[in-house]
Scaffold this active site. Sequence first.
Site, PDB file in Angstrom:
ATOM      1  N   THR A  72      37.668 -27.919 -20.681  1.00  0.00           N
ATOM      2  CA  THR A  72      37.665 -28.481 -19.334  1.00  0.00           C
ATOM      3  C   THR A  72      38.130 -27.466 -18.297  1.00  0.00           C
ATOM      4  O   THR A  72      38.901 -26.553 -18.613  1.00  0.00           O
ATOM      5  CB  THR A  72      38.541 -29.760 -19.250  1.00  0.00           C
ATOM      6  OG1 THR A  72      38.511 -30.264 -17.923  1.00  0.00           O
ATOM      7  CG2 THR A  72      39.982 -29.490 -19.653  1.00  0.00           C
ATOM      8  N   ARG A  73      37.615 -27.637 -17.065  1.00  0.00           N
ATOM      9  CA  ARG A  73      38.081 -26.838 -15.929  1.00  0.00           C
ATOM     10  C   ARG A  73      38.479 -27.764 -14.794  1.00  0.00           C
ATOM     11  O   ARG A  73      38.590 -27.361 -13.648  1.00  0.00           O
ATOM     12  CB  ARG A  73      36.991 -25.843 -15.477  1.00  0.00           C
ATOM     13  CG  ARG A  73      35.587 -26.388 -15.431  1.00  0.00           C
ATOM     14  CD  ARG A  73      34.643 -25.449 -14.723  1.00  0.00           C
ATOM     15  NE  ARG A  73      34.529 -25.832 -13.339  1.00  0.00           N
ATOM     16  CZ  ARG A  73      33.640 -26.686 -12.845  1.00  0.00           C
ATOM     17  NH1 ARG A  73      32.745 -27.256 -13.644  1.00  0.00           N
ATOM     18  NH2 ARG A  73      33.621 -26.979 -11.576  1.00  0.00           N
ATOM     19  N   ARG A  84      27.714 -33.973 -20.615  1.00  0.00           N
ATOM     20  CA  ARG A  84      26.557 -33.919 -19.727  1.00  0.00           C
ATOM     21  C   ARG A  84      26.746 -32.716 -18.813  1.00  0.00           C
ATOM     22  O   ARG A  84      27.845 -32.511 -18.279  1.00  0.00           O
ATOM     23  CB  ARG A  84      26.574 -35.214 -18.909  1.00  0.00           C
ATOM     24  CG  ARG A  84      25.308 -35.510 -18.198  1.00  0.00           C
ATOM     25  CD  ARG A  84      25.461 -36.778 -17.359  1.00  0.00           C
ATOM     26  NE  ARG A  84      24.251 -36.982 -16.605  1.00  0.00           N
ATOM     27  CZ  ARG A  84      23.973 -36.336 -15.489  1.00  0.00           C
ATOM     28  NH1 ARG A  84      24.832 -35.487 -14.968  1.00  0.00           N
ATOM     29  NH2 ARG A  84      22.830 -36.562 -14.869  1.00  0.00           N
ATOM     30  N   HIS A 130      38.730 -39.318 -19.523  1.00  0.00           N
ATOM     31  CA  HIS A 130      38.724 -38.152 -20.420  1.00  0.00           C
ATOM     32  C   HIS A 130      39.607 -38.390 -21.635  1.00  0.00           C
ATOM     33  O   HIS A 130      39.319 -37.970 -22.744  1.00  0.00           O
ATOM     34  CB  HIS A 130      39.218 -36.909 -19.680  1.00  0.00           C
ATOM     35  CG  HIS A 130      38.441 -36.606 -18.447  1.00  0.00           C
ATOM     36  ND1 HIS A 130      38.892 -36.936 -17.195  1.00  0.00           N
ATOM     37  CD2 HIS A 130      37.228 -36.033 -18.275  1.00  0.00           C
ATOM     38  CE1 HIS A 130      38.005 -36.578 -16.307  1.00  0.00           C
ATOM     39  NE2 HIS A 130      36.969 -36.034 -16.931  1.00  0.00           N
ATOM     40  N   HIS A 144      41.559 -37.442 -16.368  1.00  0.00           N
ATOM     41  CA  HIS A 144      41.998 -38.799 -16.035  1.00  0.00           C
ATOM     42  C   HIS A 144      41.824 -39.692 -17.267  1.00  0.00           C
ATOM     43  O   HIS A 144      41.542 -39.207 -18.355  1.00  0.00           O
ATOM     44  CB  HIS A 144      41.205 -39.310 -14.825  1.00  0.00           C
ATOM     45  CG  HIS A 144      41.365 -38.426 -13.639  1.00  0.00           C
ATOM     46  ND1 HIS A 144      42.534 -38.344 -12.925  1.00  0.00           N
ATOM     47  CD2 HIS A 144      40.515 -37.523 -13.060  1.00  0.00           C
ATOM     48  CE1 HIS A 144      42.398 -37.465 -11.952  1.00  0.00           C
ATOM     49  NE2 HIS A 144      41.191 -36.942 -12.013  1.00  0.00           N
TER      50      HIS A 144
END
Length: 574
Positions: free
Chosen positions: A199-200, A293, A207, A204
């Site tokens: 992740t970057r 996605r 996730h 929340h």
Amino acid sequence: MANSPHGGVLKDLFARDAPRQSELLAEAETLPALTLTERHLCDLELILNGGFSPLEGFMTEKDFTSVVETLRLADGALFSMPITLDVDQKQIDDLGIKPGAKITLRDLRDDRNLAILTVEDVYRPDKTNEAVKVFGSDDDTHPGVKHLFNVAKEFYVGGKLEAIQRLEHYDFLELRFSPAELRAHFNKLGWQKVVAFQTRNPMHRAHRELTVRAARSQQANVLIHPVVGLTKPGDIDHFTRVRVYKALLPRYPNGMGALALLPLAMRMGGPREALWHAVIRKNHGATHFIVGRDHAGPGKNKNGKDHYGPYDAQHLVQQYQEELGIKMVEFQEMIYIPDRDEYMPANEIPEGTRTLNISGTELRHRLRTGKEIPAWFSYPEVVKVLREQNPLPREKGFTVFLTGYQNSGKDNIARALQVTLNQDGGRPVSMLLGETVRHELSQELGFTRKDRDLNISRIAFVASELTKAGAAVIAAPIAPFEDARRQARESVERNGNFFLIHVATPLEYCEKTDRRGVYAKARAGEIKGFTGVDDPYEAPVNPDLVVDLEKQNVRSIVHEIILLLEGRGLLDRF
Ligand SMILES: Nc1ncnc2c1ncn2[C@@H]1O[C@H](COP(=O)(O)OS(=O)(=O)O)[C@@H](OP(=O)(O)O)[C@H]1O
């Protein structure tokens, strides 16, 4: 046991070369040195610690061409992203970069020698071909393409590396794990299966639900593995994000999750990047990798369309996952169902079910305005971190910059404004009166244009820093030149609001009411180059407010300034 590294052997060059460290340190001092960019440093760290295994250096032309054309190194091992060291002709000439030569690679941040490169070749890449093959187009709205065309230099240097010492980091040291350290950590915990999540962005509840589900579906543990090197321009800084991840971690079921930081320079290369990410995670010991996605998508192209199809990345990783030996877990978008107070994967929600969502734009709006962020969307401890990073106007600093003739009343207005702001409290108030600055910061300066400009730029620098620190700054120099005032605005506005107040009291009035006799001295030629007498004053072109002490009193002027500040929400209490 952690997953085996790509190619079977973890190329931990730090460990390999540690016995020769003092020898290499001494040798590095004798060699020409190339100072690396931030991007090179990220790549170097992951080559040296084995994150990019099986690489042992920067790609030679043979490997580069093979990777660009076939997604494989020349020996056939999968590798989808070119890892290259770019230099220009001057560096080649100055450092004597040629096959057989040795070069010290140096850290731009602290001048430490990190590695020695033995040059195998120096080549000029076909950048258009590289862009089209690696990123899918030569459209420079793509950050990877933009870097390639506008920042990367003309030549690439290929060759193997010897590791001298680790890059120094000063933030979140307890969360920085090399692949070897992370593997040892998993082994210690007895974790057999690990699902890595790239992740970057802040994480929340969606996730958290997604990663927990992914782990449960594989009977595995979760590695949150965020990128803290270089991400997409405009992303939330990694300091804030890591505080978010740390706040989120206790929300995982007992012992399910681990957090480690990855010093990767992302290219936003979509499918190829996803495959590269999978290789990196395998090297860090993960057995599974979540691909979502539009994984590592760079956003819209010049025609307003996404650079990649939403599932291109999944398709590519799927194609190679078996050969690679890391299993892809598809990322299903998780949607909140208010009537059940739970999240469900988008493809499992029955038609007609009521759902809720907060878009990224809406979230930013709520953070900016202080509006509620519901607990179903994010955990209060995560929201707290984000709110600290998005202070409301009333929590931010600002600068009120008063400009006008000597004895125009700007100093009196400044002092009265200071008292009014102190009365209301909430922020420290800093005063930068012309006289004080001349005494404390600019003693050696006179009143030539150059000296006045330098004086204003010093005021601007201090005002900008104080504004960043949250103070209310009141500056009141004569500041007779438009250019210097404009630069002051630009400097402060990087950190907060800037208000230019033209104290437009007419010169005659300033002179008539001058009890100190300064104008008289200037008229008599005792002071030379005095503003309004024999030196110009350029009236501001775009002031935020114009006031005049001949027509108004100090109290009403201060009130006008207060209204201006209130209008921007800077004095709000609630
Ligand atoms: N040649 C000349 N021109 C203008 N002003 C002069 C000059 N020589 C001295 N002074 C006294 O210096 C004070 C103004 O300095 P500033 O720093 O505000 O000027 S500037 O903004 O750098 O142009 C201001 O003093 P204060 O009124 O006490 O602030 C001026 O009286």
